[in-house]
Enzyme design. Structure first.
Site, PDB file in Angstrom:
ATOM      1  N   ASP A  14       0.839  -1.211   0.000  1.00  0.00           N
ATOM      2  CA  ASP A  14       0.000   0.000   0.000  1.00  0.00           C
ATOM      3  C   ASP A  14       0.874   1.262   0.000  1.00  0.00           C
ATOM      4  O   ASP A  14       0.530   2.275  -0.603  1.00  0.00           O
ATOM      5  CB  ASP A  14      -0.893   0.051   1.244  1.00  0.00           C
ATOM      6  CG  ASP A  14      -1.820  -1.129   1.362  1.00  0.00           C
ATOM      7  OD1 ASP A  14      -1.367  -2.215   1.743  1.00  0.00           O
ATOM      8  OD2 ASP A  14      -3.011  -0.972   1.036  1.00  0.00           O
ATOM      9  N   ASN A  36      -4.646  -5.195   6.565  1.00  0.00           N
ATOM     10  CA  ASN A  36      -3.306  -5.744   6.887  1.00  0.00           C
ATOM     11  C   ASN A  36      -3.033  -5.661   8.384  1.00  0.00           C
ATOM     12  O   ASN A  36      -2.331  -6.480   8.958  1.00  0.00           O
ATOM     13  CB  ASN A  36      -2.225  -4.950   6.152  1.00  0.00           C
ATOM     14  CG  ASN A  36      -2.127  -5.369   4.715  1.00  0.00           C
ATOM     15  OD1 ASN A  36      -2.317  -6.533   4.383  1.00  0.00           O
ATOM     16  ND2 ASN A  36      -1.883  -4.412   3.836  1.00  0.00           N
ATOM     17  N   THR A 120      -7.077  -0.387  -2.136  1.00  0.00           N
ATOM     18  CA  THR A 120      -6.036  -1.415  -2.078  1.00  0.00           C
ATOM     19  C   THR A 120      -6.115  -2.225  -0.779  1.00  0.00           C
ATOM     20  O   THR A 120      -5.142  -2.848  -0.357  1.00  0.00           O
ATOM     21  CB  THR A 120      -4.634  -0.786  -2.202  1.00  0.00           C
ATOM     22  OG1 THR A 120      -4.438   0.114  -1.103  1.00  0.00           O
ATOM     23  CG2 THR A 120      -4.472  -0.047  -3.513  1.00  0.00           C
TER      24      THR A 120
HETATM   25  O1  RIB Z   1      -3.657  -9.949  -1.334  1.00  0.00           O
HETATM   26  C1  RIB Z   1      -2.856  -8.790  -1.400  1.00  0.00           C
HETATM   27  C2  RIB Z   1      -3.533  -7.654  -0.724  1.00  0.00           C
HETATM   28  O2  RIB Z   1      -3.678  -7.938   0.657  1.00  0.00           O
HETATM   29  C3  RIB Z   1      -2.715  -6.351  -0.777  1.00  0.00           C
HETATM   30  O3  RIB Z   1      -3.608  -5.267  -0.786  1.00  0.00           O
HETATM   31  C4  RIB Z   1      -1.942  -6.375   0.507  1.00  0.00           C
HETATM   32  O4  RIB Z   1      -1.633  -5.055   0.972  1.00  0.00           O
HETATM   33  C5  RIB Z   1      -2.935  -7.009   1.416  1.00  0.00           C
HETATM   34  O5  RIB Z   1      -3.817  -5.990   1.871  1.00  0.00           O
HETATM   35 CA    CA Z   2      -3.393  -3.460   0.827  1.00  0.00          CA
END
Ligand code: RIB
Ligand code: CA
Length: 324
Positions: A14, A36, A120
Site C-alpha cells: 500500500d 493488513n 487497495t
Molecule cells: O492480497 C494482497 C492484498 O492484501 C494487498 O492489498 C496487501 O496489501 C494485502 O492488503
Molecule cells: Ca493493501
C-alpha cells in the site's frame, strides 16, 4: 492529473500505492480501513508514508475498523505487528482527521467532478459509502481495486485477502454498477519483488527510496512478495501497462471452500488453441457470441487485468522514486 481518493490498509505494498498516487494523481485524500493491520496501525502507517515522501498536505481519514458482518482478519504474518514492519520510523507528527473516511469519500465525490477511487484493502469503506449515498456510483469516474483473482486466491486457494476479509462488501461493490478495474493476484503476481529490483531502488539513494528499499527488505524476506497494490495505481497512471478483458465477476459468499472468491467468467476468452486455455485475442466477446455459445458467459461488469508489462511497471516505479 486525475482526482483520486486512495482507500488503503498500509501495508508495505500500500505504501507504494501512496507513493505513486501522490506523484501522478491529484490525491484528494487517503482513507484507511482495517485489513493488513488494525485501523489504528494502518492509519498511523499512512501518515508515516506521507511524511517520509514529503506530502503532509494530504489528509488521512480513518474509515471502518473492519467488516460489518465478520470479525477483522489481519495479515500480520505478512506485514508484521505494526502492519508495516521493517523501517525504523518515528511516530508521525500529524494526527488523522476526525472526519470518518466514508463521510470524506461521500462528501468529496458529491462535490467534486471526475473523482476516481482506488482501493487497495478490503472494500468495507467503498461499500459503506455506496450504502450511505448511492448517487456516488453515477458520479465516480471509476474504481480501481487491488483484490480478487481471475483464477485463484492467495489467502485461501480460492480467495484473495482483501476480498476474503469482507466478501459482503465486495459483493455490494461488484453489484453496484461502478466501473471497476480489478487487479487480481493473477495480474499482481506478475510483479515480483526481486533482489535486483530492491537494489535498484536502494541505489537511487534519496530518503524515499531508502525507505522504499527498507520496506521491501522486510516484505521480501517473507518470500514470494509482489507489489500488489502498486499495480492498481500504475494501471490508472498508464493504461498501456495492463491488458484486460471485460468479464463478469461475482463474489462467492457461502462456499465452504470458496467464500470470498471472485468468480470470473472466462468463457468469452476460451479458445480452441491447444497450447492456451484462454486467448486475450479471442474473436468472441460477450455481446457478439450467440445465445447458447460456450463463449458467451455472463454479462460483463468488470475490467479484469490479465497481463502486466513488468518492464514498464518497474520503470514507472523507479522513475517515480527518483523524482522524490
Ligand atoms: O492480497 C494482497 C492484498 O492484501 C494487498 O492489498 C496487501 O496489501 C494485502 O492488503
Ligand atoms: Ca493493501
Amino acid at each position: 492529473m486525475k482526482n483520486v481518493i486512495l482507500d488503503c490498509d498500509p501495508g508495505h505494498d500500500d505504501a507504494f500505492a501512496i507513493m505513486l498516487a501522490a506523484k501522478h494523481t491529484n490525491l484528494l485524500g487517503v482513507t484507511t480501513v482495517g485489513g493488513n493491520g488494525i485501523l489504528e496501525n494502518v492509519t498511523r502507517n499512512a501518515l508515516s508514508v506521507l511524511e517520509v515522501i514529503g506530502r503532509t498536505d494530504v489528509a488521512v481519514y480513518p474509515g471502518h475498523s473492519g467488516p460489518c458482518t465478520a470479525p477483522l482478519i489481519i495479515a500480520d504474518n505478512v506485514h508484521g505487528k505494526s502492519g508495516m514492519d521493517g523501517p525504523k520510523l518515528n511516530p508521525p507528527k500529524r494526527k488523522p482527521e476526525t472526519k470518518h473516511g466514508v463521510d470524506f469519500i461521500v462528501e468529496t465525490v458529491m462535490h467534486t467532478d471526475h473523482v476516481t477511487l482506488i482501493a487497495t484493502g478490503p472494500l468495507t469503506n467503498i461499500a459503506s459509502a455506496i450504502n450511505k449515498e448511492p448517487k456516488i456510483v453515477e458520479r465516480v469516474d471509476a474504481l480501481y481495486i487491488m483484490g480478487g483473482g481471475a483464477y485463484a486466491g492467495n489467502w485461501t486457494p480460492a480467495a484473495e485477502f482483501n476480498i476474503y476479509v469482507d466478501p459482503e462488501a465486495a459483493y455490494k461493490v461488484f453489484h453496484s454498477g461502478l466501473t471497476i478495474y480489478m487487479c487480481g493476484v493473477n495480474l499482481t503476481r506478475q510483479c515480483p519483488v526481486t533482489p535486483e529490483f530492491i537494489e535498484n531502488i536502494r541505489n537511487i539513494g534519496n530518503p524515499t527510496s531508502i525507505f522504499a528499499a527498507e520496506l521491501l527488505d522486510f516484505f521480501a524476506a517473507g518470500g514470494d512478495a509482489h507489489l500488489h497494490d502498486a499495480c492498481a495505481v500504475a494501471w490508472l497512471v498508464d493504461p498501456t501497462l495492463v491488458r484486460s478483458a471485460y468479464l463478469n465477476v461475482d463474489i462467492e459468499l457461502n462456499g465452504k471452500l470458496t467464500r470470498g472468491m471472485t468468480v470470473t467468467d472466462l468463457r468469452p476468452l476460451q479458445t480452441a488453441k491447444p497450447e492456451a486455455d484462454i486467448d486475450l485475442d479471442s474473436p468472441y466477446r460477450w455481446d457478439d457470441a450467440p445465445q447458447g455459445s460456450p463463449f458467451r458467459g455472463h454479462e460483463p461488469n468488470c475490467h479484469v487485468g490479465m497481463r502486466l508489462d513488468y518492464g514498464k511497471f518497474t520503470q514507472l516505479l523507479l522513475d517515480t522514486l527518483t523524482s522524490y
